[in-house]
Motif scaffolding. Structure first.
Motif, PDB file in Angstrom:
ATOM      1  N   ILE A 178      -2.171  11.395   0.729  1.00  0.00           N
ATOM      2  CA  ILE A 178      -1.168  10.369   0.413  1.00  0.00           C
ATOM      3  C   ILE A 178      -0.107  10.292   1.506  1.00  0.00           C
ATOM      4  N   SER A 196      -0.606   9.339 -10.373  1.00  0.00           N
ATOM      5  CA  SER A 196      -1.869   9.635 -11.067  1.00  0.00           C
ATOM      6  C   SER A 196      -2.272  11.089 -10.873  1.00  0.00           C
ATOM      7  N   SER A 222       0.828  -1.211   0.000  1.00  0.00           N
ATOM      8  CA  SER A 222       0.000   0.000   0.000  1.00  0.00           C
ATOM      9  C   SER A 222       0.858   1.255   0.000  1.00  0.00           C
ATOM     10  N   SER A 278      -5.833   0.137  -1.555  1.00  0.00           N
ATOM     11  CA  SER A 278      -5.323   1.450  -1.967  1.00  0.00           C
ATOM     12  C   SER A 278      -6.324   2.206  -2.842  1.00  0.00           C
ATOM     13  N   MET A 279      -7.403   1.545  -3.233  1.00  0.00           N
ATOM     14  CA  MET A 279      -8.395   2.183  -4.089  1.00  0.00           C
ATOM     15  C   MET A 279      -9.010   3.447  -3.470  1.00  0.00           C
ATOM     16  N   ASN A 313       0.623   3.838  -2.986  1.00  0.00           N
ATOM     17  CA  ASN A 313       0.163   5.199  -2.696  1.00  0.00           C
ATOM     18  C   ASN A 313       1.063   6.243  -3.354  1.00  0.00           C
ATOM     19  N   SER A 372      -7.831  10.968  -3.808  1.00  0.00           N
ATOM     20  CA  SER A 372      -6.765  11.888  -4.233  1.00  0.00           C
ATOM     21  C   SER A 372      -6.996  12.430  -5.638  1.00  0.00           C
ATOM     22  N   ILE A 373      -7.430  11.566  -6.565  1.00  0.00           N
ATOM     23  CA  ILE A 373      -7.701  12.029  -7.926  1.00  0.00           C
ATOM     24  C   ILE A 373      -8.890  12.985  -7.934  1.00  0.00           C
ATOM     25  N   GLU A 380      -7.619   5.639  -1.465  1.00  0.00           N
ATOM     26  CA  GLU A 380      -6.640   6.718  -1.641  1.00  0.00           C
ATOM     27  C   GLU A 380      -6.623   7.214  -3.075  1.00  0.00           C
ATOM     28  N   LEU A 381      -6.675   6.265  -4.022  1.00  0.00           N
ATOM     29  CA  LEU A 381      -6.635   6.629  -5.440  1.00  0.00           C
ATOM     30  C   LEU A 381      -7.845   7.475  -5.820  1.00  0.00           C
ATOM     31  N   LEU A 388       1.573   4.872  -7.627  1.00  0.00           N
ATOM     32  CA  LEU A 388       0.334   4.817  -8.421  1.00  0.00           C
ATOM     33  C   LEU A 388      -0.557   6.020  -8.137  1.00  0.00           C
ATOM     34  N   VAL A 389      -0.870   6.248  -6.865  1.00  0.00           N
ATOM     35  CA  VAL A 389      -1.816   7.309  -6.505  1.00  0.00           C
ATOM     36  C   VAL A 389      -1.208   8.695  -6.741  1.00  0.00           C
TER      37      VAL A 389
END
Length: 310
Positions: free
Chosen positions: A236, A85, A74, A213-214, A78, A220-221, A216-217, A81-82
């Motif tokens: 994050i 992104s 994670s 982690s979804m 984070n 954050s997006i 957070e993704l 990936l996060v």
């Protein structure tokens, strides 16, 4: 069948976390808590609930590899990936907050402490208490620092219909969904690992950590798309800090967790490199697509190594 249970359980886990995140944010906004503090504390802790529930459930079920791999995976996702992104999607990122001076090193310290703790091959209950105290220290720092942060315009969120009579049941329902979802996520993931002859560590560091982690993704997006970059980056940093301190600490407090550190050296090293890269980016204010691409490269190396070991 186990894969179907895993997908459904992960969905329930994330749904419960989403309910908790949304209503926690409304409580914070009602009391005029600054946007960054919301991102780095309530939302960060909220989006870390899936990791926490999954790791505690794994620890209690004597599956320490899933619990620890979930945290490491994670943390890596984070950042690579996060955060990547956010950098690649957001049109312009100009944070109001100096993340290097105030926050990114807080994400690095627990990682270094974690390295020291695993040298003896186990994360003990004493280690767990120290990790939880470290999170307490960060929260205390944020509370003291909050006095210097201006209150943002909150007009876009309608607080006229806020009601404790609605909020409390939803929060309780969210926690129930998280707990139930975590239990079935861990159990089904373990069964999947056995049926395919894959180690529980690999399942934890890819399937469980990607699923947890979804939140957070998504958060954050969504925040970055609305121009709330302080909240996105704060989420994050706060999530990674919460993963390494609260999630790992709570799991070890529930049940001491042995770890064969040399066997998972690449994954641990990737977490360290990703965290150092986070510090480097915030130190030089490299909030751009080039930084995002650099993070994606680290993600590619991480996933490639994991897939080769399956």
């Amino acid at each position: 069948m186990n894969f179907v249970i895993f997908v459904i359980a992960m969905g329930v886990l994330i749904w419960g976390a989403d309910l908790i995140i949304n209503h926690s944010e409304r409580i914070a906004l009602k009391y005029n808590i600054p946007e960054f503090i919301i991102g780095a504390t309530l939302i960060a802790l909220g989006t870390s609930l899936p990791e926490m529930a999954a790791s505690i459930a794994a620890s209690l079920n004597h599956k320490p590899d899933i619990a620890i791999a979930n945290v490491i995976g994670s943390n890596v996702l984070n950042i690579t990936l996060v955060l990547a992104s956010v950098f690649l999607i957001a049109k312009k990122i100009i944070p109001n907050r100096d993340f290097f001076a105030k926050d990114s090193t807080w994400a690095l310290v627990p990682v270094l402490v974690f390295i020291l703790m695993i040298l003896d091959g186990v994360i003990s209950r004493f280690d767990a208490v120290l990790l939880l105290l470290l999170m307490g220290a960060y929260l205390l720092f944020l509370l003291q620092d909050a006095k210097s942060i201006p209150i943002e315009d909150l007009d876009e969120i309608d607080m006229s219909h806020f009601s404790w009579m609605t909020t409390i049941p939803v929060l309780i329902g969210g926690f129930i969904l998280v707990i139930v979802g975590a239990h079935f996520t861990v159990e089904s993931a373990s069964e999947i690992a056995k049926s395919f002859g894959i180690s529980e560590w690999i399942i934890g560091i890819i399937m469980v950590s990607l699923g947890t982690s979804m939140p957070e993704l998504v958060v954050s997006i969504s925040a970055a798309a609305k121009g709330k970059v302080d909240m996105a980056i704060g989420n994050i940093i706060g999530s990674n800090l919460a993963n390494t301190t609260v999630v790992l600490g709570a799991a070890a407090l529930a049940n001491p967790m042995p770890i064969d550190a040399p066997a998972y050296l690449f994954d641990i090293a990737t977490m360290i490199v990703a965290t150092l890269l986070l510090v480097f980016i915030t130190a030089n204010k490299l909030y751009n697509k080039s930084a995002g691409i650099s993070l994606v490269i680290i993600l590619g190396l991480f996933l490639n190594n994991t897939l080769q070991n399956m």
